[in-house]
Design a protein around this motif. Structure first.
Motif, PDB file in Angstrom:
ATOM      1  N   LEU A 180       3.985  -1.166   3.859  1.00 41.85           N
ATOM      2  CA  LEU A 180       3.374   0.326   3.827  1.00 41.85           C
ATOM      3  C   LEU A 180       4.400   1.091   3.448  1.00 41.85           C
ATOM      4  N   VAL A 181       4.391   1.730   2.149  1.00 41.89           N
ATOM      5  CA  VAL A 181       5.264   2.442   1.303  1.00 41.89           C
ATOM      6  C   VAL A 181       4.943   4.075   1.615  1.00 41.89           C
ATOM      7  N   GLN A 182       5.675   4.909   2.274  1.00 40.87           N
ATOM      8  CA  GLN A 182       5.291   6.419   2.495  1.00 40.87           C
ATOM      9  C   GLN A 182       6.052   7.229   1.508  1.00 40.87           C
ATOM     10  N   VAL A 183       5.528   7.860   0.727  1.00 36.82           N
ATOM     11  CA  VAL A 183       6.308   8.899   0.063  1.00 36.82           C
ATOM     12  C   VAL A 183       6.694  10.190   0.863  1.00 36.82           C
ATOM     13  N   SER A 184       7.877  10.400   0.723  1.00 39.89           N
ATOM     14  CA  SER A 184       8.594  11.619   1.653  1.00 39.89           C
ATOM     15  C   SER A 184       8.199  12.863   0.942  1.00 39.89           C
ATOM     16  N   SER A 185       8.303  13.962   1.690  1.00 40.66           N
ATOM     17  CA  SER A 185       8.142  15.178   1.321  1.00 40.66           C
ATOM     18  C   SER A 185       9.690  15.830   1.255  1.00 40.66           C
ATOM     19  N   ARG A 186       9.730  16.635   0.137  1.00 44.07           N
ATOM     20  CA  ARG A 186      11.150  17.263   0.047  1.00 44.07           C
ATOM     21  C   ARG A 186      11.298  18.466   1.034  1.00 44.07           C
ATOM     22  N   ASP A 187      10.459  18.916   1.646  1.00 43.48           N
ATOM     23  CA  ASP A 187      10.699  20.047   2.563  1.00 43.48           C
ATOM     24  C   ASP A 187       9.719  20.082   3.547  1.00 43.48           C
ATOM     25  N   ILE A 207       1.015  -1.110   0.322  1.00 44.80           N
ATOM     26  CA  ILE A 207       0.017  -0.002  -0.092  1.00 44.80           C
ATOM     27  C   ILE A 207       0.951   1.181   0.089  1.00 44.80           C
ATOM     28  N   LEU A 208       0.600   2.112  -0.825  1.00 44.72           N
ATOM     29  CA  LEU A 208       1.341   3.394  -0.860  1.00 44.72           C
ATOM     30  C   LEU A 208       0.652   4.622  -0.193  1.00 44.72           C
ATOM     31  N   ALA A 209       1.292   5.312   0.752  1.00 43.80           N
ATOM     32  CA  ALA A 209       0.456   6.470   1.282  1.00 43.80           C
ATOM     33  C   ALA A 209       1.800   7.413   1.222  1.00 43.80           C
ATOM     34  N   ASP A 210       1.565   8.698   2.008  1.00 46.03           N
ATOM     35  CA  ASP A 210       2.367   9.648   2.098  1.00 46.03           C
ATOM     36  C   ASP A 210       2.888   9.834   3.577  1.00 46.03           C
ATOM     37  N   GLU A 211       4.018  10.390   3.751  1.00 46.57           N
ATOM     38  CA  GLU A 211       4.469  10.614   5.186  1.00 46.57           C
ATOM     39  C   GLU A 211       3.848  11.630   5.945  1.00 46.57           C
ATOM     40  N   LEU A 212       3.214  12.571   5.165  1.00 42.73           N
ATOM     41  CA  LEU A 212       2.605  13.805   5.954  1.00 42.73           C
ATOM     42  C   LEU A 212       1.134  13.551   6.317  1.00 42.73           C
ATOM     43  N   ASN A 213       0.550  12.217   6.132  1.00 42.85           N
ATOM     44  CA  ASN A 213      -0.778  12.273   6.117  1.00 42.85           C
ATOM     45  C   ASN A 213      -1.187  12.153   7.533  1.00 42.85           C
ATOM     46  N   LEU A 245      -3.362  18.313   2.107  1.00 39.94           N
ATOM     47  CA  LEU A 245      -2.707  17.947   3.400  1.00 39.94           C
ATOM     48  C   LEU A 245      -3.466  18.704   4.519  1.00 39.94           C
ATOM     49  N   TYR A 246      -3.525  18.101   5.731  1.00 35.28           N
ATOM     50  CA  TYR A 246      -4.001  18.701   6.764  1.00 35.28           C
ATOM     51  C   TYR A 246      -3.166  19.622   7.515  1.00 35.28           C
ATOM     52  N   ARG A 247      -1.614  19.675   7.020  1.00 27.77           N
ATOM     53  CA  ARG A 247      -0.929  20.877   7.699  1.00 27.77           C
ATOM     54  C   ARG A 247      -0.647  21.966   6.744  1.00 27.77           C
ATOM     55  N   SER A 248      -0.124  21.883   5.583  1.00 22.93           N
ATOM     56  CA  SER A 248       0.339  22.679   4.709  1.00 22.93           C
ATOM     57  C   SER A 248      -0.959  23.080   3.617  1.00 22.93           C
ATOM     58  N   GLY A 249      -2.084  22.368   3.753  1.00 22.94           N
ATOM     59  CA  GLY A 249      -3.163  22.645   3.011  1.00 22.94           C
ATOM     60  C   GLY A 249      -2.888  22.518   1.606  1.00 22.94           C
ATOM     61  N   GLN A 250      -1.806  21.860   1.050  1.00 25.87           N
ATOM     62  CA  GLN A 250      -1.626  21.656  -0.174  1.00 25.87           C
ATOM     63  C   GLN A 250      -2.842  20.625  -0.875  1.00 25.87           C
ATOM     64  N   ILE A 251      -3.191  21.006  -2.310  1.00 23.25           N
ATOM     65  CA  ILE A 251      -4.230  20.164  -2.895  1.00 23.25           C
ATOM     66  C   ILE A 251      -3.377  19.406  -3.700  1.00 23.25           C
ATOM     67  N   LEU A 252      -3.431  17.904  -3.593  1.00 21.20           N
ATOM     68  CA  LEU A 252      -3.011  17.074  -4.570  1.00 21.20           C
ATOM     69  C   LEU A 252      -3.664  17.081  -5.772  1.00 21.20           C
TER      70      LEU A 252
END
Ligand code: PLP
Length: 428
Positions: A154-161, A125-131, A187-194
């Motif tokens: 569980l593979v979590q995509v990292s954030s560069r910043d 399963i692929l997710a992200d590290e900021l979820n 994203l619940y912190r930065s508010g980025q829309i994927l």
């Protein structure tokens, strides 16, 4: 938005309020006296309509007893289906693709239990590290239930910043061993829309099922889930949808998956006409209703009835336009008034990538939030250094945005925040 030319004066804030076509909706809400509420992305405010719809349903229990399942204006038996149908336009789905049920977390369990079908080399399963942690816990436990180790599967995509997840990085992680992808829409912190459309296309080209958590986007930004082919989505209704603490959530399943047996079944997964046959072989509903489990939490669903009326009247497009203008204005004020005070904007600046809130970072964020609260401004703190400020289109004003930034400036200039400990509260 066309006429917006930034100006830091109070008169300009008042002018923006005067030109606001949604201004009258503020009267629909219980706005707290003397407070500037900027936390509607954690818990939306109560509207008078939601209060009424809750009281109406309480009354239907009083009046009808057990017959409330089939009688009264909002009969309970198919209320989940009817509300799902009304909610569908907010996410660009067909009415039958949406059901109001469960919570974000329980619905995510249901979706993974249903759609995570490891086969051959496709097992991860692929997710992200900021979820949000709850989503990650749900994925980890579903992996364990299928006999896999979350550390390897569980593979979590990292954030560069630490703020943004690049779509390119997600796509690069869509390798042959991935069976399922779970990501947030915003994203619940930065508010980025994927970019859900692009990610869905890329996932499908590789035979991967993809679903999104819409907690921070539903009621704030438009979606076209059905057209984009998104396989499933889950969300709560207590943030931008203002349906009350712990109100019943929702889920969406694309119609191409109808007929897929629910991973976690219960008698409310049943075709409605068969449910009371009481058979021990389930005949699942032929639409999103199949992914319900037990008796719907009617009283916790009731506020959504009133809340949806407001969204239907205000129009999501107007809501998004005003929200974009409010966050743009807030960012401009922050850049102008709070220069060289140690703040940085952690949210994306572009309209196409910016959700409903501004994410302000500062080393002293925890105590700045406490000082804001003492001054009547309600933000929320996200450890270690984030201040989330959500001006909500339905009930916040431009004047409140202006005042908030003035208060922030004073807290910093007078060093008012230094009276507080730089540590979060139990509920932040
Ligand atoms: C708010 C939120 C949740 C909360 O889940 P519940 O099951 O409703 O408690 C989960 N995920 C995200 C991304 C959220 O923002």
């Amino acid at each position: 938005m066309e006429n917006y030319v930034f100006n830091a004066s109070e008169e300009y804030a008042l002018k923006l309020d005067k030109n606001d076509c949604l201004a009258s909706f503020r009267n629909e809400f219980y706005v707290m006296d003397g407070k500037i509420y900027l936390d509607g992305n954690s818990l939306g405010l109560l509207s008078k309509r939601s209060e009424t719809s809750l009281l109406t349903l309480l009354d239907s229990w009083k009046q009808f007893g057990i017959d409330g399942w089939m009688e009264g204006e909002n009969a309970w038996f198919d209320l989940s289906e009817r509300l799902g149908g009304r909610l569908a336009s907010l996410i660009g789905a067909l009415p039958v693709e949406v059901i109001v049920s469960g919570s974000t977390t329980s619905n995510l369990h249901q979706m993974i239990a249903t759609f995570y079908q490891p086969q051959g080399e496709k097992v991860k399963i692929l997710a992200d590290e900021l979820n949000f942690p709850s989503d990650i816990y749900a994925i980890q436990s579903e992996l364990k239930l299928k006999g896999f180790d979350p550390h390897t599967h569980l593979v979590q995509v990292s954030s560069r910043d630490g703020r943004i997840i690049e779509e390119d990085d997600i796509i690069r992680a869509m390798t042959d061993d991935i069976a399922l992808i779970v990501l947030p829409s915003v994203l619940y912190r930065s508010g980025q829309i994927l970019n859900m459309k692009r990610l869905t296309e890329e996932a499908h080209q590789r035979g991967i099922i993809i679903g999104f958590d819409l907690c921070h986007s539903i009621g704030a930004i438009p979606h076209e889930l059905s057209d984009w082919g998104v396989d499933f989505a889950v969300w709560c209704n207590y943030k931008y949808l203002n349906s009350g603490p712990g109100s019943v959530g929702g889920l969406y399943v694309h119609k191409k998956h109808f007929g897929q047996v629910p991973g976690l079944a219960g008698w409310f997964s049943s075709r409605k006409d068969k449910q009371f046959d009481m058979e021990h072989v389930l005949t699942p509903a032929s639409h999103a209703g199949a992914y319900q489990m037990g008796t719907p939490h009617i009283l916790s669903m009731a506020p959504l009835i009133g809340s949806l009326e407001i969204f239907e009247e205000a129009g999501l497009k107007n809501i998004r336009n005003k929200s974009l203008l409010m966050t743009r204005y807030m960012m401009d004020l922050i850049k102008y008034e709070l220069r060289e005070m140690g703040f940085s904007l952690g949210n994306p600046i572009e309209d196409s990538r910016r959700g409903g809130h501004v994410f302000l970072e500062h080393q002293e964020a925890a105590r700045i939030c406490k000082a804001l609260k003492v001054n009547g401004v309600i933000p929320d703190f996200r450890a270690p250094n984030g201040i989330r400020l959500a001006p909500v289109a339905l009930y916040n004003t431009f004047k409140e945005v202006w005042e908030t930034v003035q208060i922030l400036k004073r807290i910093m200039t007078d060093e008012e925040y230094k009276q507080f400990e730089n540590k979060r509260e139990v509920v932040a």
